[in-house]
Design a protein around this motif. Structure first.
Motif, short mmCIF file in Angstrom:
data_model
loop_
_atom_site.label_atom_id
_atom_site.label_comp_id
_atom_site.label_asym_id
_atom_site.label_seq_id
_atom_site.Cartn_x
_atom_site.Cartn_y
_atom_site.Cartn_z
N HIS A 95 -15.70 -21.62 11.14
CA HIS A 95 -15.99 -20.31 10.57
C HIS A 95 -16.06 -20.33 9.05
CE1 HIS A 95 -14.79 -19.19 14.65
NE2 HIS A 95 -15.38 -18.04 14.45
N ARG A 96 -16.05 -21.53 8.43
CA ARG A 96 -16.09 -21.61 6.97
C ARG A 96 -17.52 -21.81 6.47
NH1 ARG A 96 -12.13 -18.78 6.44
NH2 ARG A 96 -12.09 -18.87 8.69
N LEU A 144 -7.95 -25.74 -11.94
CA LEU A 144 -7.96 -24.49 -11.17
C LEU A 144 -9.36 -23.92 -11.13
CD1 LEU A 144 -4.83 -22.82 -12.81
CD2 LEU A 144 -4.88 -24.00 -10.61
N LEU A 145 -9.82 -23.57 -9.94
CA LEU A 145 -11.10 -22.88 -9.77
C LEU A 145 -10.87 -21.64 -8.93
CD1 LEU A 145 -14.56 -24.34 -8.77
CD2 LEU A 145 -13.57 -22.47 -7.47
N PHE A 146 -11.34 -20.51 -9.42
CA PHE A 146 -11.27 -19.25 -8.67
C PHE A 146 -12.62 -18.56 -8.74
CE2 PHE A 146 -6.88 -19.98 -10.08
CZ PHE A 146 -6.19 -19.81 -8.89
N SER A 147 -13.21 -18.31 -7.59
CA SER A 147 -14.46 -17.56 -7.59
C SER A 147 -14.23 -16.10 -7.21
CB SER A 147 -15.47 -18.20 -6.63
OG SER A 147 -14.96 -18.23 -5.32
N TYR A 148 -12.98 -15.74 -6.93
CA TYR A 148 -12.60 -14.35 -6.74
C TYR A 148 -11.50 -14.05 -7.75
CZ TYR A 148 -8.31 -15.98 -4.51
OH TYR A 148 -7.10 -16.59 -4.28
N PHE A 149 -11.26 -12.79 -8.05
CA PHE A 149 -10.23 -12.48 -9.04
C PHE A 149 -8.94 -12.03 -8.36
CE2 PHE A 149 -7.85 -10.06 -12.15
CZ PHE A 149 -7.88 -10.95 -13.21
N HIS A 150 -7.85 -12.57 -8.87
CA HIS A 150 -6.52 -12.19 -8.43
C HIS A 150 -5.73 -11.84 -9.69
CE1 HIS A 150 -2.46 -12.38 -6.83
NE2 HIS A 150 -2.93 -12.50 -5.60
N PRO A 151 -5.02 -10.72 -9.72
CA PRO A 151 -4.34 -10.30 -10.95
C PRO A 151 -3.27 -11.26 -11.45
CG PRO A 151 -3.73 -8.89 -9.09
CD PRO A 151 -4.89 -9.72 -8.64
N GLN A 152 -2.87 -12.23 -10.63
CA GLN A 152 -1.87 -13.20 -11.09
C GLN A 152 -2.51 -14.41 -11.78
OE1 GLN A 152 0.42 -13.94 -7.49
NE2 GLN A 152 2.10 -12.71 -8.29
N ILE A 153 -3.83 -14.54 -11.70
CA ILE A 153 -4.49 -15.69 -12.32
C ILE A 153 -4.17 -15.80 -13.82
CG2 ILE A 153 -6.73 -16.69 -12.96
CD1 ILE A 153 -7.81 -15.70 -10.27
N PRO A 154 -4.27 -14.71 -14.60
CA PRO A 154 -4.00 -14.84 -16.05
C PRO A 154 -2.59 -15.33 -16.36
CG PRO A 154 -5.19 -12.82 -15.59
CD PRO A 154 -4.78 -13.37 -14.26
N SER A 155 -1.57 -14.68 -15.78
CA SER A 155 -0.19 -15.07 -16.10
C SER A 155 0.13 -16.46 -15.57
CB SER A 155 0.79 -14.05 -15.52
OG SER A 155 0.66 -13.95 -14.11
N PHE A 156 -0.41 -16.78 -14.40
CA PHE A 156 -0.20 -18.09 -13.81
C PHE A 156 -0.78 -19.18 -14.71
CE2 PHE A 156 -2.02 -21.43 -11.01
CZ PHE A 156 -0.86 -21.93 -10.47
N SER A 157 -2.02 -18.99 -15.16
CA SER A 157 -2.69 -19.99 -16.00
C SER A 157 -2.00 -20.09 -17.36
CB SER A 157 -4.16 -19.62 -16.17
OG SER A 157 -4.80 -19.50 -14.92
N GLY A 222 -9.56 -23.38 -0.69
CA GLY A 222 -9.88 -22.20 0.09
C GLY A 222 -11.38 -21.98 0.15
N PHE A 223 -11.90 -21.67 1.33
CA PHE A 223 -13.33 -21.43 1.52
C PHE A 223 -13.57 -19.99 1.93
CE2 PHE A 223 -12.84 -25.97 2.49
CZ PHE A 223 -13.87 -26.52 1.75
N PHE A 224 -14.75 -19.48 1.58
CA PHE A 224 -15.19 -18.22 2.14
C PHE A 224 -15.57 -18.43 3.60
CE2 PHE A 224 -16.32 -17.73 -2.41
CZ PHE A 224 -15.59 -16.58 -2.67
N ASN A 225 -15.47 -17.35 4.40
CA ASN A 225 -15.99 -17.47 5.76
C ASN A 225 -17.51 -17.32 5.73
OD1 ASN A 225 -16.62 -14.70 5.69
ND2 ASN A 225 -14.77 -14.10 6.79
N LYS A 226 -18.14 -17.40 6.88
CA LYS A 226 -19.60 -17.40 6.92
C LYS A 226 -20.19 -16.05 6.54
CE LYS A 226 -20.15 -21.25 10.10
NZ LYS A 226 -20.66 -21.74 11.40
N GLY A 228 -19.08 -14.54 3.85
CA GLY A 228 -18.86 -14.45 2.42
C GLY A 228 -17.56 -13.79 2.04
N LYS A 229 -16.58 -13.75 2.93
CA LYS A 229 -15.28 -13.15 2.67
C LYS A 229 -14.20 -14.23 2.63
CE LYS A 229 -17.02 -8.97 2.95
NZ LYS A 229 -17.18 -8.13 1.73
N PHE A 230 -13.22 -14.05 1.75
CA PHE A 230 -12.08 -14.96 1.70
C PHE A 230 -10.94 -14.35 2.50
CE2 PHE A 230 -8.31 -16.74 -0.72
CZ PHE A 230 -8.36 -17.96 -0.06
N GLU A 231 -10.47 -15.05 3.51
CA GLU A 231 -9.49 -14.51 4.44
C GLU A 231 -8.06 -14.89 4.08
OE1 GLU A 231 -12.35 -14.46 8.40
OE2 GLU A 231 -11.04 -16.18 8.04
#
Length: 280
Positions: A95-96, A144-157, A222-226, A228-231
């Motif tokens: 399903h990826r 680190l690669l992120f193609s979606y945004f998560h609010p913890q990315i800035p503080s984590f990085s 992590g992969f998107f599903n078919k 285009g959603k990240f589960e």
């Protein structure tokens, strides 16, 4: 009629495991039985077939691959590794969305064998960051690669950048825009560190995986599903082959991205540079 060599390699788990074991070096019968956790009575017929076809050779009580056996196992190993990996998490892989991976690395996707499928609990949601922190402590280099945004990315990085880690952060254009708009100060603080770099991939977010995180001893994927959603499911691996594969893939995307000089990208002119100087 003799069995075809492909059948010998692929259509018996016992023969396959024996050949892969002998690819690591010669073994005596007791070592083989112990490592494969198999009975002598069930192994001996498989040894007989492989000897008859010239794939293994016996000298006294020691077995090793023949030249032909060695060639065939080396050729078959990528296929066997990929099949084993897909079998371990068949529903996940089926399903990826995998077309974001370049073909030369897709052919070697079996390098991700022995990866663990991680599914955050309901209380965690999509929050993988505590897990990343725990796994990355003690590492001096982080990708680190992120193609979606998560609010913890800035503080984590920022945490890793200020601890002196060599950090490369690659974001999709949409993720960077969110980062620069809502977390600009953290981004500028990251760029103040000589050991930190930020890259922007300007293509579609679906052209790259949902996430890649690599330290010196761990890989998160992590992969998107078919659709285009990240589960929120991702793979975790500590295998050297997986780490090397992940680094090569990350560098492939970096080579197709643009390095950011300031959080005003793409308009990184003199005003942006003065902003950095003022922060320093």
């Amino acid at each position: 009629m003799k069995l075809q060599l492909v059948n010998l390699l692929l259509f018996s788990e016992k023969r396959k495991n024996l050949l892969l074991l002998l690819a690591e070096g010669p073994r005596n019968i007791d070592e083989i039985l112990d490592l494969l956790q198999i009975s002598r009575i069930s192994l001996l017929p498989q040894i007989k077939k492989l000897k008859e076809e010239g794939l293994i050779v016996q000298k006294e009580d020691v077995y090793y691959l023949s030249i032909i056996g060695d060639i065939l196992v080396k050729k078959a190993r990528p296929l066997l590794d990929a099949a084993s990996m897909f079998e371990d998490n068949d529903y996940f892989w089926s399903h990826r969305k995998l077309d974001s991976i370049p073909f030369h690395l897709l052919k070697r996707i079996g390098d991700l064998k022995k990866s663990q499928l991680i599914e955050p609990g309901l209380a965690q949601g999509f929050d993988i960051f505590p897990e990343l922190v725990n796994r990355f402590i003690g590492s001096s280099k982080v990708m680190l690669l992120f193609s979606y945004f998560h609010p913890q990315i800035p503080s984590f990085s920022l945490k890793f950048a200020e601890k002196g880690f060599n950090i490369q952060l690659l974001l999709s254009k949409d993720s960077f825009d969110r980062f620069a708009g809502d977390f600009r100060y953290a981004g500028e603080r990251i760029l103040m560190n000589e050991n930190a770099s930020i890259f922007v991939y300007s293509g579609s977010p679906l052209e790259i995986p949902a996430l890649i995180a690599i330290s010196e001893n761990a890989l998160f994927f992590g992969f998107f599903n078919k659709k285009g959603k990240f589960e929120g499911q991702y793979l975790l691996s500590f295998e050297p082959s997986s780490l090397a594969w992940g680094r090569e893939l990350f560098e492939y995307y970096v080579g197709r991205s643009e390095k950011v000089c300031s959080m005003d990208y793409p308009d990184s002119g003199s005003d942006s540079q003065r902003t950095l100087q003022n922060l320093k």
